[in-house]
Design a protein around this motif. Structure first.
Motif, short mmCIF file in Angstrom:
data_model
loop_
_atom_site.label_atom_id
_atom_site.label_comp_id
_atom_site.label_asym_id
_atom_site.label_seq_id
_atom_site.Cartn_x
_atom_site.Cartn_y
_atom_site.Cartn_z
N LYS C 35 52.70 49.43 56.55
CA LYS C 35 53.61 50.57 56.56
C LYS C 35 54.76 50.35 55.58
O LYS C 35 55.12 49.21 55.28
CB LYS C 35 54.21 50.75 57.97
N PRO C 37 58.68 50.13 54.60
CA PRO C 37 59.77 49.54 55.39
C PRO C 37 60.45 50.53 56.33
O PRO C 37 60.74 50.20 57.48
CB PRO C 37 60.74 49.04 54.33
N GLN C 38 60.71 51.74 55.84
CA GLN C 38 61.41 52.71 56.68
C GLN C 38 60.64 53.00 57.96
O GLN C 38 61.21 53.20 59.02
CB GLN C 38 61.63 54.04 55.94
N ILE C 40 58.57 50.99 59.49
CA ILE C 40 58.49 49.83 60.39
C ILE C 40 59.65 49.83 61.38
O ILE C 40 59.47 49.50 62.56
CB ILE C 40 58.47 48.53 59.58
N ILE C 41 60.85 50.18 60.90
CA ILE C 41 62.00 50.12 61.82
C ILE C 41 62.41 51.50 62.32
O ILE C 41 63.48 51.67 62.88
CB ILE C 41 63.22 49.44 61.14
N ALA C 42 61.53 52.49 62.15
CA ALA C 42 61.88 53.86 62.53
C ALA C 42 62.22 53.94 64.02
O ALA C 42 61.71 53.18 64.84
CB ALA C 42 60.73 54.80 62.21
N ASP C 239 63.18 40.73 56.78
CA ASP C 239 62.32 41.68 56.11
C ASP C 239 61.07 41.82 56.98
O ASP C 239 60.13 41.05 56.88
CB ASP C 239 61.97 41.14 54.72
N TRP C 240 61.11 42.81 57.88
CA TRP C 240 60.03 42.90 58.86
C TRP C 240 58.67 43.07 58.20
O TRP C 240 57.67 42.52 58.66
CB TRP C 240 60.28 44.06 59.83
#
Lengths: 316, 426, 275
Positions: C35, C37-38, C40-42, C239-240
């Motif tokens: 995914k 980055p945005q 992943i932490i949505a 950095d997930w």
């Protein structure tokens, strides 16, 4: 009688000789050979486990704050200090909760999984292999996976539980002592139950099928067959697993340390966490060594007592 | 992978050159800047330095913060430790006690004359009649906020605690949180708590004589304020480390956080609209007049008493602090590491990084905030050996957890915290 | 075997439960690693990815020495596995059948190795290996991992030996075959599944070990996967995406290995008993 795990052979069973002239010499060389067989393994254990443990005991009797600084001999001062400290006893209590929680959750999960995998259904052979998936993941990776899944930023668990109606609003799984401990027990069990599953499955396959069949003929239901046949015959395996599992899960350190570092408010500070923190964060190596020795002695006591009572039960 | 190949290249040059009569001094550098891009940048600089100085070879081995506290003393005791270590003030007392760290006071004096070193950075390493490291890169916390969230709520950026409290309450609505404040057991929480203390005149952990000054009403007020704002943080914040706060901020769930930087994360994961990223000094208590903050002056320690290595160390560090090189060094993590020299703060090599250019106003604010930086246990020359275990065992965050998790009265929790510090110290 | 309907229903529900328990986290991690980055932490996580990118893998492979970590882990894992088998088989046989002073006592004492927190031998072991010149050497990890796998392996091995009918051995012995020959020619082939099981156990223990690998290794090009993975976590930023890619790649090799030897491992542990 030989079911499940091996019991000590009797003296005569171990006797290799069949009588006659060569007996003495044969015994002697057999003995030498036996020593030859065990020496490499025992030597390695002595070098990398026993000797460091001796050093740790020595360390516990000195006043060493961190490695590189020599310490004076202080006798049992570290031990009396530690025994008088509330943190030590609290951590001990938490370790007991940790071990008990893991034992219950892992046994329950593993027993259920093993009973399922003992049935025949399409894909059971594949399932038996891949049930182990969580066990082959490095602990650090397990920690990162679960920290992410449980977080409020992008984690899947909270929305899932909210959608399922189990939660009203997202929660912090590590935000109270009780839930942090519970969550960690579940994570650790997730990681370890597959291995226990396999051990139980192995024991299940050793139960002769005809026993079960006979009971079925007598009209016993599934539950009754489990209660009367499977469960009692699993007992020896479960007891052994309980002892080894207790020792192993007692000493689990990395999952707890990397997830909560013993927090919140000491809620997950078990003895291994306390030992690490005392040694490397509090810079009191000797005191940490004393806690370790005390812990080790307690665990040894437990293991010896448990295996004694097991042998007694078996003998009865 | 890139730096691997370059380092083996250096090695082969070294092997080729070993036939010559050149006497080389080798320096092993350990640091904890382990993310791959930082390692790569350090390697570029080392390659440039080594090429320009054939008589010196500096090599790096990045280490993990997690284990370094166990590993460095063990390695030094066993004789396979580093010659140079990039570390934070907390580390110096330990290395000093095992006699590993060298006084570099004279060298720091010379560098100060040439580059004008940040006073607060030097102060963190000045005690016991010595200077125990050369400050290299600074980090200071600021209040990071989403301008859009504040505008939508009709709020100005808070300057005092009462404004802060009001703004945070108003911003917490609709599944969003006014502020992301950690209450975990760890260094991040220690740092955040200290921000409240230094903005309420409670910066000192110790008195000048080494007794503790922690237990006082100002400290208790600071904890009360931190706990009050913590209520407006996401439920998982009691388990947060740095990255969790950044994720909360970047995703927009948290309207503001206290952090050293959010620039990289904001750029890559939070949309990257520089005009909407706000940064401000941390609000102070209503009775105070100055915005203070926690600052970590990362520094290099010299761990070898070999005069040849000391000379090589001085050559290397002088080279690194030259404005032409220094900016490239700081920008191993653009938007996080701040200059500790006056000429470094003006250097083109610092400002010409694309990310630094894009977030120039934010970085200027960060640098301004860092001038009033302090670090618990390293203030006013009042540094005592017990700070290492106090910081290592996160006593400051233990106290906050007592207040937030267990509901203990702040004054009682602070008093208990001082008792714990005394226990550790004796 | 016929089962009643409620029982089959229970079985199906339990299978589904375990499928989700084990499968879902892996699905989230692996799908997350692709995914943006945005996403992943949505705030509203997505079960099915809405975006696709290989940027995390590209970054991981480009900037970190991940392939080196993988090779190191494989070397350490395989060597520990072989060494454990070589030491455990003869020792287990001696404990099982041979005449040895204090046999039972020693056998039991071996399992007590697990009674001590590993943390405490960390510093003494570091000192010991420093004296032996083994710090920052993969051999140190092989030795340590073998040590930790050995007691359980000997114990497992002995229980496998217990499943071999004694007559086989007796017959060979009557023919005058010496013990090492009996062990090599007759017993080892019979307990091969058990040997495989012990080997896999040692490999996995080594593959997942973190604490000792992190302290005993100093240089980056000798790190194993868990330590290398911890290295990319970073102190101040996470950095997930990079981590999820790293997690996926840390799992992949063992999954491949396991798909090759997993069946042998499982049947080694289960079928071995069916005589």
């Amino acid at each position: 009688m030989e079911r499940g795990f091996p019991k000590p052979r009797t003296k005569e069973a171990a006797d290799p000789g069949v009588g006659g002239q060569g007996l003495r010499r044969r015994r002697l060389s057999e003995r030498k050979l036996a020593l030859l067989f065990v020496t490499p393994a025992l030597g390695l254990l002595a070098l990398t486990l026993l000797w460091p443990l001796v050093l740790a005991v020595d360390l516990s009797l000195r006043d060493v704050r961190f490695i590189g600084k020599p310490g004076e001999f202080v006798g049992l001062a570290n031990y009396t200090d530690v025994l008088g400290e509330a943190r030590f006893w609290q951590s001990g209590l938490r370790s007991l909760i940790w071990v008990a929680g893991n034992a219950v959750v892992q046994t329950a999960l593993a027993l259920a999984a093993a009973l399922v995998l003992h049935q025949s259904f399409p894909g059971v052979r594949i399932a038996r292999v891949w049930v182990l998936l969580t066990w082959i993941v490095p602990t650090v990776v397990v920690v990162i996976i679960w920290r992410w899944l449980l977080s409020n930023s992008g984690g899947m668990i909270n929305p899932l539980l909210v959608q399922a109606g189990l939660l009203e609003a997202p929660v912090g799984f590590f935000s109270s002592r009780e839930s942090a401990m519970t969550t960690l027990v579940l994570i650790n069990s997730w990681r370890w139950f597959p291995f226990v599953t396999l051990m139980i499955l192995a024991a299940l396959t050793r139960i002769p099928g005809d026993l079960d069949e006979a009971a079925r003929m007598d009209g016993a239901g599934a539950w009754q067959r489990f209660r009367r046949i499977t469960w009692p015959l699993l007992q020896p395996t479960l007891s052994v697993l309980l002892v080894v599992g207790t020792l192993l899960s007692f000493n689990v350190f990395d999952i707890i340390w990397l997830t909560t570092a013993g927090g919140p408010s000491g809620g997950t500070q078990t003895l291994p966490v306390l030992i690490y923190e005392t040694a490397f964060k509090g810079y009191e190596l000797s005191r940490a060594a004393a806690i370790s020795v005390l812990t080790g002695l307690a665990l040894m006591g437990f293991a010896i007592a448990a295996s004694r009572s097991m042998t007694r039960e078996e003998g009865a | 992978m890139t730096y691997k190949t370059t380092s083996s290249l250096t090695l082969s040059i070294l092997l080729l050159g070993s036939g010559s009569a050149l006497a080389q001094t080798e320096l092993m550098l350990w640091h904890m800047e382990q993310p791959p891009h930082r390692v790569e940048r350090v390697q570029e600089l080392l390659d440039a330095f080594n090429a320009a100085h054939p008589d010196i070879v500096v090599t790096q081995e990045p280490q993990n913060w997690g284990e370094i506290y166990a590993k460095a003393p063990a390695a030094l005791a066993a004789g396979n430790g580093p010659d140079l270590l990039f570390a934070i003030p907390d580390f110096a007392p330990i290395l000093k006690e095992i006699g590993a760290v060298q006084d570099v006071g004279a060298f720091v004096g010379a560098l100060d004359a040439k580059h004008d070193l940040l006073d607060s950075a030097v102060a963190s390493y000045s005690y016991d009649n010595g200077v125990w490291a050369v400050p290299l890169y600074n980090m200071a916390m600021s209040l990071w906020y989403h301008k859009g969230a504040f505008e939508a709520a009709g709020l100005a950026v808070p300057k005092t605690w009462s404004e802060w409290q009001a703004a945070t309450e108003k911003l917490t609505a609709d599944g969003k949180y006014g502020i992301g404040l950690p209450a975990s057991k760890g260094l991040y929480t220690d740092q955040v708590v200290y921000n409240f203390m230094v903005n309420n005149g409670a910066s000192e952990l110790y008195n000048a004589d080494g007794t503790f000054a922690f237990d006082n009403p100002k400290t208790a007020e600071s904890y009360a304020m931190a706990a009050a704002l913590q209520k407006f943080s996401p439920p998982d914040s009691a388990g947060w480390f740095w990255g969790d706060a950044e994720a909360c901020f970047a995703s927009g769930t948290c309207a503001s956080i206290l952090q050293f930087t959010t620039i990289t994360t904001y750029e890559t994961q939070g949309g990257g609209d520089a005009a909407k990223l706000g940064v401000a000094p941390i609000p102070h208590a209503d009775g105070e007049s100055q915005h203070n903050t926690i600052a970590y002056a990362n520094a290099v320690m010299l761990l070898s008493d070999d005069p040849a290595k000391r000379a090589a160390f001085e050559t290397f560090i002088s080279w690194l602090l030259e404005p032409a090189n220094y900016g490239r060094f700081l920008n191993m993590e653009p938007g996080l590491f701040l200059p500790v020299t006056a000429d470094g703060a003006k250097a083109d090599s610092f400002w010409n990084d694309p990310l630094v250019q894009k977030y120039k106003p934010q970085i200027e604010t960060m640098i301004a905030n860092s001038a009033n930086g302090m670090l618990f246990g390293f203030t006013n020359g009042r540094t005592f050996p017990s700070i290492a275990p106090i910081s290592g065992q996160n006593v400051l965050s233990e106290v906050l957890q007592a207040v937030v998790i267990d509901g203990v009265d702040p004054a009682a929790a602070v008093a208990a915290g001082q008792v714990r510090m005394q226990d550790i110290a004796q | 075997m016929k089962q009643s309907l409620p029982l089959r229903l229970l079985l199906a529900v339990t299978i589904l439960f375990f499928l989700l328990l084990i499968g879902l986290p892996f699905w989230w991690v692996i799908s997350g690693s692709f995914k943006l980055p945005q996403e992943i932490i949505a705030r509203e996580p997505t079960l099915v990815p809405q975006s696709f990118t290989l940027q995390h893998y590209a970054k991981l492979l480009d900037a970190s020495a991940y392939p080196t970590y993988l090779v190191n882990s494989l070397i350490v894992g395989l060597a520990s596995s072989v060494l454990t088998v070589l030491l455990a088989v003869p020792a287990a046989y001696a404990f099982f059948r041979m005449e040895l002073p204090f046999r039972e006592g020693m056998y039991r004492a071996i399992l007590l190795a697990y009674a001590f927190p590993g943390v405490i031998v960390l510093i003494p072991i570091y000192g010991l290996f420093a004296q032996l010149g083994l710090v920052d050497n993969l051999l140190a990890l092989i030795i340590v991992n073998t040590t930790f796998a050995l007691p359980f392996s000997i114990w497992m091995m002995r229980s496998f030996l217990a499943t071999i009918p004694r007559d086989l051995e007796e017959a060979a012995r009557m023919d005058g075959a010496p013990t090492p020959v009996i062990l090599r020619r007759i017993l080892v082939p019979l307990i091969l599944p058990g040997v495989a099981a012990v080997g896999v156990f040692a490999f996995i223990s080594s593959w997942t070990e973190y604490l000792f690998a992190s302290v005993l290794i100093l240089s980056d090009d000798k790190r194993t996967v868990p330590v290398g993975f911890a290295g990319i976590i970073g102190q101040y930023q996470i950095d997930w995406g990079l981590l999820l890619a790293g997690a996926s790649l840390a799992i992949l090799p063992v999954v491949i290995i396991f798909s090759l030897v997993g069946r042998a491992f499982v049947s080694g542990l289960t079928d071995g008993a069916v005589k």
